[in-house]
Motif scaffolding. Structure first.
Motif, PDB file in Angstrom:
ATOM      1  N   ALA A  11       0.831  -1.202   0.000  1.00 11.01           N
ATOM      2  CA  ALA A  11       0.000   0.000   0.000  1.00 11.01           C
ATOM      3  C   ALA A  11       0.870   1.257   0.000  1.00 11.01           C
ATOM      4  CB  ALA A  11      -0.923  -0.003   1.212  1.00 11.01           C
ATOM      5  N   ALA A  12       1.936   1.240   0.782  1.00  8.77           N
ATOM      6  CA  ALA A  12       2.823   2.404   0.841  1.00  8.77           C
ATOM      7  C   ALA A  12       3.518   2.619  -0.502  1.00  8.77           C
ATOM      8  CB  ALA A  12       3.858   2.215   1.955  1.00  8.77           C
ATOM      9  N   TRP A  13       3.993   1.520  -1.109  1.00  4.47           N
ATOM     10  CA  TRP A  13       4.671   1.628  -2.415  1.00  4.47           C
ATOM     11  C   TRP A  13       3.717   2.133  -3.488  1.00  4.47           C
ATOM     12  CZ3 TRP A  13       3.806  -1.097  -7.059  1.00  4.47           C
ATOM     13  CH2 TRP A  13       4.772  -0.926  -8.056  1.00  4.47           C
ATOM     14  N   TYR A  14       2.510   1.589  -3.525  1.00 11.65           N
ATOM     15  CA  TYR A  14       1.552   1.987  -4.555  1.00 11.65           C
ATOM     16  C   TYR A  14       1.152   3.455  -4.370  1.00 11.65           C
ATOM     17  CZ  TYR A  14      -2.114   1.546  -8.035  1.00 11.65           C
ATOM     18  OH  TYR A  14      -2.872   1.710  -9.172  1.00 11.65           O
ATOM     19  N   THR A  15       0.905   3.845  -3.134  1.00 12.39           N
ATOM     20  CA  THR A  15       0.495   5.219  -2.842  1.00 12.39           C
ATOM     21  C   THR A  15       1.563   6.220  -3.246  1.00 12.39           C
ATOM     22  OG1 THR A  15      -0.885   4.474  -0.987  1.00 12.39           O
ATOM     23  CG2 THR A  15      -0.225   6.794  -0.999  1.00 12.39           C
ATOM     24  N   GLU A  16       2.827   5.853  -3.038  1.00  9.20           N
ATOM     25  CA  GLU A  16       3.928   6.751  -3.379  1.00  9.20           C
ATOM     26  C   GLU A  16       4.200   6.768  -4.876  1.00  9.20           C
ATOM     27  OE1 GLU A  16       8.751   7.251  -2.540  1.00  9.20           O
ATOM     28  OE2 GLU A  16       7.596   5.745  -1.444  1.00  9.20           O
ATOM     29  N   THR A  17       4.065   5.613  -5.532  1.00  8.79           N
ATOM     30  CA  THR A  17       4.494   5.469  -6.920  1.00  8.79           C
ATOM     31  C   THR A  17       3.441   5.855  -7.941  1.00  8.79           C
ATOM     32  OG1 THR A  17       5.927   3.630  -6.226  1.00  8.79           O
ATOM     33  CG2 THR A  17       5.499   3.851  -8.587  1.00  8.79           C
ATOM     34  N   ALA A  18       2.210   5.402  -7.760  1.00 12.61           N
ATOM     35  CA  ALA A  18       1.177   5.541  -8.788  1.00 12.61           C
ATOM     36  C   ALA A  18       0.877   6.978  -9.202  1.00 12.61           C
ATOM     37  CB  ALA A  18      -0.100   4.834  -8.347  1.00 12.61           C
ATOM     38  N   PRO A  19       0.860   7.943  -8.277  1.00 16.34           N
ATOM     39  CA  PRO A  19       0.574   9.317  -8.717  1.00 16.34           C
ATOM     40  C   PRO A  19       1.657   9.889  -9.637  1.00 16.34           C
ATOM     41  CG  PRO A  19       0.150   9.077  -6.369  1.00 16.34           C
ATOM     42  CD  PRO A  19       0.879   7.833  -6.806  1.00 16.34           C
ATOM     43  N   ARG A  20       2.875   9.386  -9.526  1.00 13.16           N
ATOM     44  CA  ARG A  20       3.984   9.868 -10.357  1.00 13.16           C
ATOM     45  C   ARG A  20       4.129   9.072 -11.638  1.00 13.16           C
ATOM     46  NH1 ARG A  20       7.179   9.140  -5.623  1.00 13.16           N
ATOM     47  NH2 ARG A  20       8.408   7.682  -6.892  1.00 13.16           N
ATOM     48  N   SER A  21       3.936   7.741 -11.546  1.00 10.87           N
ATOM     49  CA  SER A  21       4.113   6.843 -12.686  1.00 10.87           C
ATOM     50  C   SER A  21       2.995   5.812 -12.677  1.00 10.87           C
ATOM     51  CB  SER A  21       5.469   6.122 -12.598  1.00 10.87           C
ATOM     52  OG  SER A  21       6.541   7.045 -12.576  1.00 10.87           O
ATOM     53  N   PRO A  22       2.127   5.807 -13.681  1.00  8.27           N
ATOM     54  CA  PRO A  22       1.051   4.812 -13.729  1.00  8.27           C
ATOM     55  C   PRO A  22       1.621   3.399 -13.626  1.00  8.27           C
ATOM     56  CG  PRO A  22       0.787   6.452 -15.452  1.00  8.27           C
ATOM     57  CD  PRO A  22       2.130   6.693 -14.848  1.00  8.27           C
ATOM     58  N   ILE A  23       0.943   2.542 -12.880  1.00  7.04           N
ATOM     59  CA  ILE A  23       1.458   1.190 -12.636  1.00  7.04           C
ATOM     60  C   ILE A  23       0.615   0.165 -13.388  1.00  7.04           C
ATOM     61  CG2 ILE A  23       2.049  -0.541 -10.894  1.00  7.04           C
ATOM     62  CD1 ILE A  23       2.202   1.718  -8.846  1.00  7.04           C
ATOM     63  N   GLY A  24       1.289  -0.654 -14.180  1.00  8.70           N
ATOM     64  CA  GLY A  24       0.639  -1.746 -14.895  1.00  8.70           C
ATOM     65  C   GLY A  24       0.730  -3.035 -14.112  1.00  8.70           C
ATOM     66  N   PHE A  25      -0.090  -3.995 -14.516  1.00 17.47           N
ATOM     67  CA  PHE A  25      -0.213  -5.266 -13.796  1.00 17.47           C
ATOM     68  C   PHE A  25      -0.124  -6.388 -14.822  1.00 17.47           C
ATOM     69  CE2 PHE A  25      -2.170  -8.594 -11.303  1.00 17.47           C
ATOM     70  CZ  PHE A  25      -1.969  -8.246  -9.967  1.00 17.47           C
ATOM     71  N   PHE A  26       0.974  -7.141 -14.782  1.00 16.02           N
ATOM     72  CA  PHE A  26       1.187  -8.250 -15.716  1.00 16.02           C
ATOM     73  C   PHE A  26       1.110  -9.547 -14.926  1.00 16.02           C
ATOM     74  CE2 PHE A  26       3.420 -11.227 -18.400  1.00 16.02           C
ATOM     75  CZ  PHE A  26       3.064 -10.840 -19.681  1.00 16.02           C
ATOM     76  N   GLN A  27       0.030 -10.274 -15.127  1.00 19.01           N
ATOM     77  CA  GLN A  27      -0.285 -11.422 -14.273  1.00 19.01           C
ATOM     78  C   GLN A  27      -0.058 -12.736 -15.008  1.00 19.01           C
ATOM     79  OE1 GLN A  27      -4.053 -11.214 -12.123  1.00 19.01           O
ATOM     80  NE2 GLN A  27      -4.461 -13.340 -12.651  1.00 19.01           N
ATOM     81  N   ILE A  28       0.810 -13.563 -14.437  1.00 20.30           N
ATOM     82  CA  ILE A  28       1.052 -14.908 -14.969  1.00 20.30           C
ATOM     83  C   ILE A  28       0.329 -15.897 -14.063  1.00 20.30           C
ATOM     84  CG2 ILE A  28       2.786 -16.658 -15.484  1.00 20.30           C
ATOM     85  CD1 ILE A  28       4.749 -14.447 -16.066  1.00 20.30           C
ATOM     86  N   GLY A  29      -0.700 -16.540 -14.605  1.00 24.51           N
ATOM     87  CA  GLY A  29      -1.513 -17.441 -13.802  1.00 24.51           C
ATOM     88  C   GLY A  29      -2.492 -16.651 -12.958  1.00 24.51           C
ATOM     89  N   GLY A  30      -2.833 -17.175 -11.804  1.00 29.61           N
ATOM     90  CA  GLY A  30      -3.794 -16.506 -10.936  1.00 29.61           C
ATOM     91  C   GLY A  30      -3.422 -16.696  -9.482  1.00 29.61           C
ATOM     92  N   GLY A  31      -4.362 -17.175  -8.704  1.00 25.70           N
ATOM     93  CA  GLY A  31      -4.093 -17.489  -7.308  1.00 25.70           C
ATOM     94  C   GLY A  31      -3.670 -16.290  -6.492  1.00 25.70           C
ATOM     95  N   ILE A  32      -3.035 -16.575  -5.373  1.00 19.42           N
ATOM     96  CA  ILE A  32      -2.683 -15.528  -4.413  1.00 19.42           C
ATOM     97  C   ILE A  32      -1.657 -14.554  -4.977  1.00 19.42           C
ATOM     98  CG2 ILE A  32      -0.806 -16.811  -3.278  1.00 19.42           C
ATOM     99  CD1 ILE A  32      -1.894 -15.697  -0.595  1.00 19.42           C
ATOM    100  N   ALA A  33      -0.773 -15.014  -5.868  1.00 21.25           N
ATOM    101  CA  ALA A  33       0.234 -14.119  -6.439  1.00 21.25           C
ATOM    102  C   ALA A  33      -0.414 -12.990  -7.222  1.00 21.25           C
ATOM    103  CB  ALA A  33       1.184 -14.902  -7.335  1.00 21.25           C
ATOM    104  N   GLY A  34      -1.570 -13.266  -7.849  1.00 24.22           N
ATOM    105  CA  GLY A  34      -2.261 -12.236  -8.601  1.00 24.22           C
ATOM    106  C   GLY A  34      -3.288 -11.481  -7.785  1.00 24.22           C
ATOM    107  N   ASP A  35      -4.064 -12.201  -6.995  1.00 22.53           N
ATOM    108  CA  ASP A  35      -5.175 -11.574  -6.277  1.00 22.53           C
ATOM    109  C   ASP A  35      -4.692 -10.670  -5.151  1.00 22.53           C
ATOM    110  OD1 ASP A  35      -7.906 -11.132  -5.990  1.00 22.53           O
ATOM    111  OD2 ASP A  35      -8.123 -12.677  -4.470  1.00 22.53           O
TER     112      ASP A  35
END
Length: 322
Positions: A220-244
């Motif tokens: 949450a801290a990383w996303y809050t700091e990073t996303a307003p400056r640089s849009p963050i993409g999400f590249f998901q391989i498979g599913g499960g807990i690693a993605g969700d």
């Protein structure tokens, strides 16, 4: 013909075309200054995805990773014990007796590949136990990936590398000090070992290894700091807990913390062969994530329904311009 030209020439329709669309979307996203979080489910490290993923990390095309505990450890297992791995191409023909014979030789099978317990798992256990017990004595606490970063940076394994270290994604991540999240780490070989050492008393404080909720807080801290400056993409391989686990950080920030102005994920791609069905996260189409506040109407969305061990290296090669 390089990978980009090959894909553009031959991949015109169906999942092949989706692969090209997703790869070009990835390129546009990072070329415009966006960041990319990659999630690793399945057995991607044992599939040696590090051969392509490590270079993406070095070239600043991947900026964070969320993976299962198995993918975290299996990359370093392969790094120090590759020559002892055995491939079983006829794995579909194995009988229960054949499987028992592999067990008796301490060869743990992942589809067509056997991981050698003694050369891989026990070698890493010995190295990381020193870090666990030292931290325990000194009252330090670290996340699972941070303990492995400490092992790699300590240099004790450097003389034991059995692959080109440039093909280890974890080593590349360590060198970049890449943000990592490993939800559910307890469900891994090293997680099981750690529990055993807590039970035996080698580690006195079970909380020496940080997990779960604390990982979400740092995400949450990383996303809050990073996303307003640089849009963050999400590249998901498979599913499960690693993605969700990581994709949920956005609705958590919006709905649970009531924060306004937090950007949604700016790109989404999923590689999966899971059937779209009732209740399946791996098979859920991207539009379902709009209803959970994870993606927006205009978020670029891609799904490649195929084998990630084939598709991911092609997309990664495409992004690299190989």
């Amino acid at each position: 013909m390089n990978i980009r030209d090959f894909c553009r020439t031959h991949f015109k329709h169906f999942n092949a075309a989706a692969l090209v669309d997703a790869a070009e979307g990835y390129v546009r996203h990072v070329d415009a200054g966006g960041k990319m979080l990659v999630t690793l489910a399945g057995a991607m490290s044992t599939a040696e995805l590090g051969i392509s993923l490590a270079e993406l990390i070095r070239r600043d095309k991947v900026h964070a990773i969320c993976c299962t505990g198995a993918n975290l450890e299996e990359d370093i297992f392969n790094l120090v014990a590759h020559q002892f791995y055995e491939r079983v191409p006829h794995y579909r023909d194995l009988t229960p007796k054949d499987e028992q014979a592999l067990l008796e030789r301490h060869m743990n099978r992942v589809t067509d590949t056997c991981i050698p317990e003694m050369e891989a798992m026990r070698r890493i256990e010995s190295a990381i136990l020193e870090e666990w017990t030292a931290a325990d004595r000194e009252g330090r606490r670290h996340f699972p990936h941070e303990f492995l970063y400490r092992v790699l940076r300590g240099g004790k394994l450097a003389g034991s590398y059995q692959i080109d270290p440039r093909n280890s994604w974890l080593l590349a991540a360590c060198e970049k000090n890449l943000p990592l999240w490993v939800p559910g780490w307890e469900d891994s070989t090293l997680g099981n070992m750690y529990a055993g050492h807590c039970i035996s008393g080698d580690v006195k404080n079970v909380h020496t290894v940080r997990t779960g909720i604390e990982y979400m807080m740092t995400l949450a801290a990383w996303y809050t700091e990073t996303a307003p400056r640089s849009p963050i993409g999400f590249f998901q391989i498979g599913g499960g807990i690693a993605g969700d686990f990581p994709i949920c950080v956005v609705p958590m920030l919006h709905q649970d913390l009531r924060r306004e102005g937090v950007p949604l994920w700016a790109y989404f791609c999923q590689i999966s062969d899971s059937t779209t069905s009732y209740g399946s996260y791996s098979g859920a189409v991207p539009n379902e994530k709009i209803t959970w506040g994870k993606l927006g109407i205009d978020t670029p969305k891609y799904v490649v329904e195929s084998d990630a061990s084939i598709v991911a290296p092609l997309i990664f090669g495409y992004v690299l311009g190989a």
